[in-house]
Design a protein around this motif. Structure first.
Motif, PDB file in Angstrom:
ATOM      1  N   VAL A  63      -2.590   6.097  -3.201  1.00 13.61           N
ATOM      2  CA  VAL A  63      -1.833   4.958  -3.731  1.00 13.61           C
ATOM      3  C   VAL A  63      -1.744   5.079  -5.252  1.00 13.61           C
ATOM      4  CG1 VAL A  63      -1.779   2.452  -4.012  1.00 13.61           C
ATOM      5  CG2 VAL A  63      -2.435   3.438  -1.816  1.00 13.61           C
ATOM      6  N   GLY A  64      -2.876   5.357  -5.886  1.00  8.31           N
ATOM      7  CA  GLY A  64      -2.905   5.487  -7.339  1.00  8.31           C
ATOM      8  C   GLY A  64      -2.099   6.665  -7.851  1.00  8.31           C
ATOM      9  N   TRP A  65      -2.139   7.791  -7.130  1.00  8.65           N
ATOM     10  CA  TRP A  65      -1.375   8.965  -7.588  1.00  8.65           C
ATOM     11  C   TRP A  65       0.113   8.659  -7.620  1.00  8.65           C
ATOM     12  CZ3 TRP A  65      -5.465   9.978  -9.459  1.00  8.65           C
ATOM     13  CH2 TRP A  65      -6.577  10.552  -8.876  1.00  8.65           C
ATOM     14  N   ARG A  66       0.587   7.884  -6.659  1.00 13.08           N
ATOM     15  CA  ARG A  66       2.001   7.517  -6.655  1.00 13.08           C
ATOM     16  C   ARG A  66       2.358   6.675  -7.876  1.00 13.08           C
ATOM     17  NH1 ARG A  66       0.771   8.961  -1.643  1.00 13.08           N
ATOM     18  NH2 ARG A  66       2.429   9.501  -0.141  1.00 13.08           N
ATOM     19  N   LEU A  67       1.464   5.770  -8.261  1.00 15.29           N
ATOM     20  CA  LEU A  67       1.695   4.982  -9.469  1.00 15.29           C
ATOM     21  C   LEU A  67       1.711   5.868 -10.708  1.00 15.29           C
ATOM     22  CD1 LEU A  67      -0.669   1.955  -8.722  1.00 15.29           C
ATOM     23  CD2 LEU A  67       1.810   2.006  -8.475  1.00 15.29           C
TER      24      LEU A  67
ATOM     25  N   PRO B  39       3.590   7.837 -15.623  1.00 16.83           N
ATOM     26  CA  PRO B  39       2.360   8.437 -16.185  1.00 16.83           C
ATOM     27  C   PRO B  39       1.937   7.835 -17.516  1.00 16.83           C
ATOM     28  CG  PRO B  39       4.216   9.955 -16.325  1.00 16.83           C
ATOM     29  CD  PRO B  39       4.662   8.826 -15.446  1.00 16.83           C
ATOM     30  N   GLU B  40       2.902   7.341 -18.279  1.00 16.18           N
ATOM     31  CA  GLU B  40       2.594   6.802 -19.604  1.00 16.18           C
ATOM     32  C   GLU B  40       1.823   5.489 -19.532  1.00 16.18           C
ATOM     33  OE1 GLU B  40       6.108   4.664 -18.147  1.00 16.18           O
ATOM     34  OE2 GLU B  40       5.532   6.800 -18.157  1.00 16.18           O
TER      35      GLU B  40
ATOM     36  N   ILE C 198     -10.926   6.553 -12.983  1.00 13.74           N
ATOM     37  CA  ILE C 198     -12.264   6.628 -12.410  1.00 13.74           C
ATOM     38  C   ILE C 198     -12.066   7.012 -10.951  1.00 13.74           C
ATOM     39  CG2 ILE C 198     -14.404   5.401 -11.893  1.00 13.74           C
ATOM     40  CD1 ILE C 198     -13.554   3.426 -14.180  1.00 13.74           C
ATOM     41  N   VAL C 199     -12.622   8.150 -10.556  1.00 13.11           N
ATOM     42  CA  VAL C 199     -12.401   8.680  -9.216  1.00 13.11           C
ATOM     43  C   VAL C 199     -13.714   8.655  -8.448  1.00 13.11           C
ATOM     44  CG1 VAL C 199     -11.578  10.626  -7.836  1.00 13.11           C
ATOM     45  CG2 VAL C 199     -10.568  10.181 -10.093  1.00 13.11           C
ATOM     46  N   GLN C 200     -13.716   7.919  -7.356  1.00 14.43           N
ATOM     47  CA  GLN C 200     -14.877   7.861  -6.464  1.00 14.43           C
ATOM     48  C   GLN C 200     -14.457   8.326  -5.080  1.00 14.43           C
ATOM     49  OE1 GLN C 200     -16.368   3.967  -5.260  1.00 14.43           O
ATOM     50  NE2 GLN C 200     -17.138   5.029  -3.450  1.00 14.43           N
ATOM     51  N   ASN C 201     -14.825   9.540  -4.717  1.00 12.90           N
ATOM     52  CA  ASN C 201     -14.548  10.053  -3.370  1.00 12.90           C
ATOM     53  C   ASN C 201     -13.081   9.812  -2.986  1.00 12.90           C
ATOM     54  OD1 ASN C 201     -17.500   9.274  -3.646  1.00 12.90           O
ATOM     55  ND2 ASN C 201     -17.575  10.541  -1.812  1.00 12.90           N
ATOM     56  N   GLY C 202     -12.212  10.257  -3.880  1.00 10.30           N
ATOM     57  CA  GLY C 202     -10.770  10.170  -3.656  1.00 10.30           C
ATOM     58  C   GLY C 202     -10.152  11.536  -3.864  1.00 10.30           C
ATOM     59  N   ASN C 203      -9.358  11.990  -2.932  1.00  7.06           N
ATOM     60  CA  ASN C 203      -8.937  13.390  -2.897  1.00  7.06           C
ATOM     61  C   ASN C 203      -7.626  13.652  -3.629  1.00  7.06           C
ATOM     62  OD1 ASN C 203      -9.995  15.828  -1.932  1.00  7.06           O
ATOM     63  ND2 ASN C 203      -8.353  15.991  -0.431  1.00  7.06           N
ATOM     64  N   ALA C 204      -7.550  14.841  -4.251  1.00  2.26           N
ATOM     65  CA  ALA C 204      -6.313  15.334  -4.856  1.00  2.26           C
ATOM     66  C   ALA C 204      -6.181  16.838  -4.657  1.00  2.26           C
ATOM     67  CB  ALA C 204      -6.276  15.000  -6.348  1.00  2.26           C
ATOM     68  N   TYR C 205      -7.040  17.411  -3.811  1.00  7.50           N
ATOM     69  CA  TYR C 205      -7.078  18.864  -3.622  1.00  7.50           C
ATOM     70  C   TYR C 205      -7.313  19.181  -2.152  1.00  7.50           C
ATOM     71  CZ  TYR C 205      -7.502  18.932  -8.693  1.00  7.50           C
ATOM     72  OH  TYR C 205      -7.271  18.749 -10.027  1.00  7.50           O
TER      73      TYR C 205
ATOM     74  N   LEU D  34      -0.609  15.401   1.066  1.00  9.32           N
ATOM     75  CA  LEU D  34      -0.898  16.793   0.726  1.00  9.32           C
ATOM     76  C   LEU D  34       0.218  17.457  -0.076  1.00  9.32           C
ATOM     77  CD1 LEU D  34      -2.941  16.059   3.028  1.00  9.32           C
ATOM     78  CD2 LEU D  34      -2.935  18.489   3.608  1.00  9.32           C
ATOM     79  N   PRO D  35       1.503  17.260   0.281  1.00  8.24           N
ATOM     80  CA  PRO D  35       2.566  17.858  -0.530  1.00  8.24           C
ATOM     81  C   PRO D  35       2.636  17.305  -1.953  1.00  8.24           C
ATOM     82  CG  PRO D  35       3.400  17.283   1.644  1.00  8.24           C
ATOM     83  CD  PRO D  35       2.038  16.665   1.525  1.00  8.24           C
ATOM     84  N   LEU D  36       2.009  16.141  -2.187  1.00  4.87           N
ATOM     85  CA  LEU D  36       1.984  15.566  -3.542  1.00  4.87           C
ATOM     86  C   LEU D  36       0.932  16.208  -4.434  1.00  4.87           C
ATOM     87  CD1 LEU D  36       2.404  11.696  -3.070  1.00  4.87           C
ATOM     88  CD2 LEU D  36       4.108  13.340  -3.839  1.00  4.87           C
ATOM     89  N   TYR D  37      -0.051  16.884  -3.832  1.00  2.00           N
ATOM     90  CA  TYR D  37      -1.167  17.396  -4.621  1.00  2.00           C
ATOM     91  C   TYR D  37      -0.726  18.279  -5.795  1.00  2.00           C
ATOM     92  CZ  TYR D  37      -4.546  15.661  -1.119  1.00  2.00           C
ATOM     93  OH  TYR D  37      -5.303  14.879  -0.290  1.00  2.00           O
ATOM     94  N   PRO D  38       0.201  19.222  -5.610  1.00  2.00           N
ATOM     95  CA  PRO D  38       0.614  20.030  -6.768  1.00  2.00           C
ATOM     96  C   PRO D  38       1.187  19.180  -7.910  1.00  2.00           C
ATOM     97  CG  PRO D  38       1.316  21.094  -4.741  1.00  2.00           C
ATOM     98  CD  PRO D  38       0.805  19.736  -4.356  1.00  2.00           C
ATOM     99  N   ALA D  39       1.960  18.156  -7.585  1.00  2.00           N
ATOM    100  CA  ALA D  39       2.519  17.289  -8.627  1.00  2.00           C
ATOM    101  C   ALA D  39       1.415  16.478  -9.304  1.00  2.00           C
ATOM    102  CB  ALA D  39       3.571  16.355  -8.031  1.00  2.00           C
TER     103      ALA D  39
END
Length: 335
Positions: free
Chosen positions: A156-160, A165-166, A172-179, A260-265
């Motif tokens: 949810v946060g990555w989409r925001l 981005p500005e 603060i990342v607690q057990n949240g995946n990006a890889y 998963l397809p969002l991870y590279p971005a």
């Protein structure tokens, strides 16, 4: 010899009238002062004992519940919860931050106290959750904010962050995946569902919304289970057991494949913008193991990195350890 003092009845009545008159005047003065001076609100001034407010806003026709605390003119910290819980997971962290920060913690539709619209009229996806959370913070007039992301809160946060981005002042990342490295054994039956989309694979995941699994999420990998309130899994399970909610959770498991397809971005966002980032990760988490924490260091070389001897919901048993880390990080990087 004791001499009794006597007072005539008329004199006694006059004295009582005087006392009552003075009391009434005092009440009137106090009432006037109270009406002239606005009530102190923790959202306009910092407090050593902040109050958490429980509110609801309508965003795109959906009622979104959120917890809010702290001075409205302070730096904003947005708390994004995971599965199967809600903003309830931040009930202790909110007042621990709200003396210096404007803290906002929403519930997604179908979670916590937010509306649970029918699947026939509402699409349960991470894209939709991101839109609604973004709509909420816009309604609240928030322009820039730090994000605390956990579990489902990460996508949810990555989409925001990818959209604006500005506006992100820190993470603060607690057990949240990006890889990809973070999706290990727990995810195998979910990946099977992604691959075939079959009803059999969907039904096989129903065990993930049972009381046994909900309790497991709170207790597995914890060093001291006696620190964890049973209210957590009792409350979460009661909400999971609402008619139709298990199907909502299956929709979300299936939609997780879109992350998963969002991870590279997301990783490119990290590299380009270098948001100040603190990682506090329960290293014993079976759902999001520490394999998913280490890759952040590739793209965020200045990341502040802490593996904590805890499991999935580390705020439940290591609150006293991680809260000073969070406050210190925010004081140096955000305030």
């Amino acid at each position: 010899m004791k001499i009794a003092e006597t007072t005539s009845a008329p004199a006694l009545l006059d004295r009582r009238r005087l006392v009552l008159g003075l009391s009434g005047a005092a009440v009137a003065v106090a009432s006037t002062a109270a009406s002239a001076k606005p009530e102190r609100d923790e959202q306009t001034a910092g407090s050593a004992y902040p109050v958490t407010y429980h509110r609801t806003a309508t965003v795109d026709g959906i009622k979104i519940f959120y917890r809010e605390a702290g001075p409205k003119d302070a730096p904003v910290v947005l708390l994004l919860h995971g599965f199967p819980t809600s903003s309830h997971m931040f009930r202790n962290l909110i007042p621990a931050l709200a003396d210096k920060y404007h803290v906002i913690a929403p519930d997604y539709p179908g979670y916590g106290q937010s509306e649970m619209p029918s699947r026939a009229t509402f699409k349960y996806t991470f894209d939709r959750f991101g839109e609604l959370v973004g709509g909420l913070i816009d309604q609240l007039g928030v322009k820039r904010y730090a994000m605390y992301v956990m579990d489902y809160g990460a996508p949810v946060g990555w989409r925001l962050a990818l959209k604006n981005p500005e506006r992100i002042t820190g993470l603060i990342v607690q057990n949240g995946n990006a890889y990809d490295e973070g999706l290990k054994e727990f995810w195998d039956p979910i990946k099977k569902y992604w691959a075939d989309g079959s009803d059999a694979s969907r039904q096989a995941l129903m065990k993930l919304v049972t009381l046994e699994t909900t309790k497991f999420q709170y207790t597995d990998g914890m060093s001291d289970v006696s620190r964890i309130s049973p209210d957590n899994w009792v409350q979460d399970q009661a909400l999971l057991d609402r008619p139709g909610n298990s199907e909502i959770q299956m929709d979300m498991f299936y939609d997780y494949r879109t992350n998963l397809p969002l991870y590279p971005a997301v990783q490119a966002y990290f590299r380009k913008h270098q948001p100040p980032t603190l990682i506090v990760w329960g290293k014993n988490d079976f759902i999001f193991p520490a394999d998913g924490a280490h890759p952040y260091k590739r793209d965020l070389p200045q990341v502040e990195f802490h593996l904590v001897n805890s499991g999935h919901f580390l705020l439940e048993d290591r609150f006293d350890e991680v809260t000073p880390l969070i406050r210190d990080f925010l004081a140096r990087k955000i305030a």
